[in-house]
Scaffold this active site. Structure first.
Site, PDB file in Angstrom:
ATOM      1  N   GLY A 118       4.235  -5.785   8.742  1.00 50.33           N
ATOM      2  CA  GLY A 118       3.424  -6.264   7.615  1.00 50.33           C
ATOM      3  C   GLY A 118       2.018  -5.689   7.583  1.00 50.33           C
ATOM      4  O   GLY A 118       1.176  -6.146   6.822  1.00 50.33           O
ATOM      5  N   ALA A 119       1.752  -4.667   8.395  1.00 50.70           N
ATOM      6  CA  ALA A 119       0.406  -4.107   8.449  1.00 50.70           C
ATOM      7  C   ALA A 119       0.255  -2.921   7.502  1.00 50.70           C
ATOM      8  O   ALA A 119      -0.796  -2.301   7.425  1.00 50.70           O
ATOM      9  CB  ALA A 119       0.079  -3.692   9.870  1.00 50.70           C
ATOM     10  N   LEU A 121       2.149  -0.199   7.786  1.00 44.85           N
ATOM     11  CA  LEU A 121       2.380   1.018   8.580  1.00 44.85           C
ATOM     12  C   LEU A 121       3.840   1.462   8.516  1.00 44.85           C
ATOM     13  O   LEU A 121       4.279   2.292   9.298  1.00 44.85           O
ATOM     14  CB  LEU A 121       1.962   0.779  10.038  1.00 44.85           C
ATOM     15  CG  LEU A 121       0.492   0.425  10.228  1.00 44.85           C
ATOM     16  CD1 LEU A 121       0.198   0.111  11.682  1.00 44.85           C
ATOM     17  CD2 LEU A 121      -0.386   1.574   9.756  1.00 44.85           C
ATOM     18  N   SER A 122       4.579   0.865   7.591  1.00 44.14           N
ATOM     19  CA  SER A 122       5.938   1.315   7.287  1.00 44.14           C
ATOM     20  C   SER A 122       6.942   1.127   8.413  1.00 44.14           C
ATOM     21  O   SER A 122       7.684   2.053   8.764  1.00 44.14           O
ATOM     22  CB  SER A 122       5.936   2.790   6.865  1.00 44.14           C
ATOM     23  OG  SER A 122       5.179   2.932   5.727  1.00 44.14           O
ATOM     24  N   ASP A 169       6.812   6.990   2.589  1.00 40.21           N
ATOM     25  CA  ASP A 169       6.933   6.420   3.936  1.00 40.21           C
ATOM     26  C   ASP A 169       8.071   7.071   4.716  1.00 40.21           C
ATOM     27  O   ASP A 169       7.923   7.450   5.878  1.00 40.21           O
ATOM     28  CB  ASP A 169       7.169   4.910   3.860  1.00 40.21           C
ATOM     29  CG  ASP A 169       6.077   4.213   3.066  1.00 40.21           C
ATOM     30  OD1 ASP A 169       5.046   4.852   2.804  1.00 40.21           O
ATOM     31  OD2 ASP A 169       6.277   3.039   2.712  1.00 40.21           O
ATOM     32  N   TYR A 219       4.499  -5.173  -6.296  1.00 39.75           N
ATOM     33  CA  TYR A 219       4.619  -3.713  -6.178  1.00 39.75           C
ATOM     34  C   TYR A 219       5.478  -3.166  -7.323  1.00 39.75           C
ATOM     35  O   TYR A 219       5.095  -2.218  -8.017  1.00 39.75           O
ATOM     36  CB  TYR A 219       5.252  -3.372  -4.821  1.00 39.75           C
ATOM     37  CG  TYR A 219       5.438  -1.889  -4.568  1.00 39.75           C
ATOM     38  CD1 TYR A 219       4.489  -1.166  -3.860  1.00 39.75           C
ATOM     39  CD2 TYR A 219       6.565  -1.212  -5.036  1.00 39.75           C
ATOM     40  CE1 TYR A 219       4.651   0.197  -3.624  1.00 39.75           C
ATOM     41  CE2 TYR A 219       6.736   0.145  -4.809  1.00 39.75           C
ATOM     42  CZ  TYR A 219       5.780   0.842  -4.098  1.00 39.75           C
ATOM     43  OH  TYR A 219       5.949   2.188  -3.874  1.00 39.75           O
TER      44      TYR A 219
END
Ligand code: GLA
Length: 381
Positions: A118-119, A121-122, A169, A219
């Site tokens: 959830g940061a 960073l994929s 990503d 999104y």
């Protein structure tokens, strides 16, 4: 991580699987441009997902997630969609390979990861890319090209996980190279590696630890706004397939034909596509001041026009300015997650200490700090 995976694999399946891994990613600039046919500028990082995998001679996939401490089995037909969320990424990859005429049969797998969840960073792209890469080697003699593997991960998100994401990503996770960022033209698929060793600077991520539940529907809404704006412009300029094809003045022409919200979203995207090119030019001159300024402009756009920031991210961005950090912005899809910061080495300690103190004081929890190391993407270990 490796030992844990191997140990668990042995205890569950009594053999040793082959180890594969793929990485999380950062993105220096070029946010929400991928599904608009624009440029992105990501790199893979030194954390990712690692899996031990071995064909099992059946038509069932048997997989254990160390991080979730959960074992799941599923079949390979379309009606075998797993109920839990995480196995859907693996199921989706299998299905997307099969849909393209590739081969997948039953296999055993154990996996774990060290990408913060959830940061932004994929971690999900790293999971998809690990399995896409491995299943290509194990069942298809590596015959599916890497770009198609990225599309397999992307289609997994679209068709099995409900996110209409772009290609960035999965691309970064598969194509990443140590010490290099990759500029990808998401419309043509052309890409170029740029060595990235900013002398005298550090790249640091500050994780707000904020996660928004509705992030995927928000999104998808952003994407719809962009598609409506592009369609309106196309009515005047038939060559426009994506927003990245449009000139800023062409957007002005349709201002009263689209909603104010769609207009602002499109205004951000058109500006962002150009900023990626400007940043690449600046990097070739070692002009980090320009790189940083573009990052602040991106943050402004993502916050005020695209509206994918949040109070915590805006707070960290403002603080970065105050601490004279060269560049700072929200990274990834937004709605929480990290800021990416380009900071002079001599300012690094003060910035991080100040951010930890002031953020904690305001929001009652500390942000997490990740120092970025640009690393290789998907590989067999
Ligand atoms: C998420 C998506 C990507 C991209 C970014 C925003 O990470 O998965 O495709 O759109 O958001 O740049």
């Amino acid at each position: 991580m490796k030992e844990k995976i191997q140990e668990k694999f042995k205890s569950l399946f009594a053999t040793e699987g082959t180890l594969y891994m793929s990485s999380g990613r950062i993105n220096l600039i070029g946010e929400h441009t991928d599904y608009n046919g624009g440029y992105v500028f990501p790199g893979a990082i030194n954390c990712g997902i690692m899996a031990a995998i071995e064909p099992n001679g059946t038509d069932t996939v048997k997989v254990f997630s160390i991080d979730k401490d959960e074992y799941v089995e599923f079949g390979l037909s379309e009606d075998s969609l797993p109920e839990q969320h995480w196995p859907r990424y693996i199921f989706g990859v299998c299905r997307e390979i099969l849909k393209r005429g590739g081969k997948v049969e039953g296999f055993n797998a154990v996996f774990a990861g060290d990408v913060p969840l959830g940061a932004g960073l994929s971690s999900s792209a790293a999971l998809e890319s690990t399995f896409a890469f491995a299943l290509n080697e194990l069942f298809n003699n590596g015959s599916i090209d890497k770009f198609e593997l990225a599309r397999i991960g992307q289609s997994t998100e679209h068709n099995y996980c409900g996110v209409k994401c772009g290609i960035m990503d999965q691309f970064a996770s598969l194509f990443g190279k140590e010490g290099a960022l990759i500029r990808l033209n998401c419309k043509t698929g052309e890409y170029k590696y740029f060595p990235f060793h900013p002398q005298g600077y550090k790249v640091v991520l500050l994780d707000t630890c904020v996660k928004h539940n509705l992030a995927s529907s928000a999104y998808n809404k952003r994407r719809e706004s962009c598609e409506r704006a592009a369609a309106a412009i196309k009515a005047n300029h038939p060559e426009v397939d994506f927003l990245s094809d449009a000139k800023r003045v062409w957007l002005d022409e349709v201002r009263d034909k689209i909603s104010e919200e769609d207009f602002l979203r499109a205004e951000y995207v058109i500006g962002e596509v150009q900023r990626v090119l400007d940043v690449c030019d600046a990097l070739e001159r070692d002009d980090y001041e320009t790189v940083g300024e573009m990052m602040y402009q991106t943050h402004f756009g993502l916050s005020k026009l695209y509206e994918v920031s949040c109070e915590e991210l805006d707070f960290l961005n403002k603080l970065a300015r105050k601490c004279e950090v060269t560049g700072s912005r929200v990274m990834g899809g937004g709605f929480g997650g990290c800021t990416i910061n380009l900071v002079k080495e001599e300012l690094y300690d003060t910035f991080v200490t100040t951010a930890l103190e002031q953020f904690t004081q305001k929001f009652g929890h500390a942000p997490k700090i990740y120092n970025v190391v640009i690393s290789d993407g998907a590989r067999k270990l």
